[in-house]
Design an enzyme around this catalytic site. Structure first.
Site, short mmCIF file in Angstrom:
data_model
loop_
_atom_site.label_atom_id
_atom_site.label_comp_id
_atom_site.label_asym_id
_atom_site.label_seq_id
_atom_site.Cartn_x
_atom_site.Cartn_y
_atom_site.Cartn_z
N ASN A 186 0.95 -1.10 0.00
CA ASN A 186 -0.11 0.00 0.09
C ASN A 186 0.84 1.09 0.20
OD1 ASN A 186 -2.21 -1.61 0.49
ND2 ASN A 186 -3.04 -0.86 2.10
CA CA Z 1 -7.14 -2.50 3.84
#
Ligand code: CA
Ligand code: CTP
Length: 221
Positions: free
Chosen positions: A34
């Protein structure tokens, strides 16, 4: 001058913070992750230490200096972050700021995948990572104050309130990441508690951290 002295409202408390991304390896040179600079989590760890807490900062891969008087534990994957959180318990307060990868690659390759060896692109098999926050909420070592973060691109208040209930945590700090806020030094957050959603105006991440630590100290008092 006295106004600038750090107070010690969290003296004697253990505060656990997770920060940064996790990296889930595909092969020795590639990973999925991420987006996360780690700046907000590091600022929170620094503010907690400045308030006199003992702080354990469990950090994914970032390029930030360790805050003063903070114990930093470096991890790479979500599984390593899970284990590091377990080892750091018990804690009075846990603030899980990390942008944990929701999936890992089912079978990581020991050797670099060569693009010339396969005519077609090999699909990646993904499996879901354990939810560190939700599991901590259910555990018998649940911190007294458990705080999650949420990056949302739409319906911030509603999604954050739903996430708070679903994960059974005390507070959710929500961020609208639909614009170009990733990696910056300012942050505008929505604090979702049992009493509802509060919208804070944009301020530097260290100011968000200081205000949040103040709220935490109020809550524990
Ligand atoms: Ca997540
Ligand atoms: N979190 C966690 N472990 C995971 C995933 C998320 O501890 N495997 C924590 C994050 O650190 C954050 C909170 O859960 O404090 C919310 O993360 P978020 O990604 O917004 O929630 P998800 O449940 O993964 O939902 P989404 O589908 O929106 O990604």
């Amino acid at each position: 001058w006295p106004d600038h002295r750090p107070d010690h409202r969290l003296a004697g408390r253990h505060v656990l913070v997770t920060a940064g991304p996790t990296h889930e390896p595909i092969d020795p040179v590639r990973y999925i992750a991420n987006r996360s600079s780690g700046k907000q989590g590091y600022a929170i760890a620094a503010a907690a230490a400045a308030a006199g807490a003992r702080v354990t900062l469990i950090s994914g891969p970032v390029t930030l200096p360790t805050p003063v008087a903070v114990k930093r534990v470096d991890v790479e994957t979500a599984a390593e972050m899970t284990a590091a959180v377990q080892s750091a318990l018990p804690a009075d307060v846990a603030i899980l700021v990390a942008a944990v990868a929701d999936w890992r690659v089912a079978e990581r390759q020991d050797r670099k995948i060569k693009k010339d060896k396969s005519a077609a692109v090999a699909p990646l098999q993904l499996v879901e990572n354990a939810d560190i926050l939700a599991n901590l909420a259910k555990s018998d070592r649940r911190p007294r104050l458990l705080i999650g973060f949420a990056a949302e691109t739409e319906d911030v208040d509603r999604n954050a309130a739903a996430k708070r209930l679903r994960k059974d945590v005390d507070w959710i700090v929500a961020n609208d990441v639909s614009g170009d806020v990733m990696g910056g030094d300012d942050n505008a957050i929505t604090l979702v508690t049992a009493s509802g959603a509060e919208h804070w105006h944009a301020m530097p991440k260290h100011a968000v951290a200081a205000a949040l630590i103040d709220r935490i100290a109020d809550d524990l008092a």
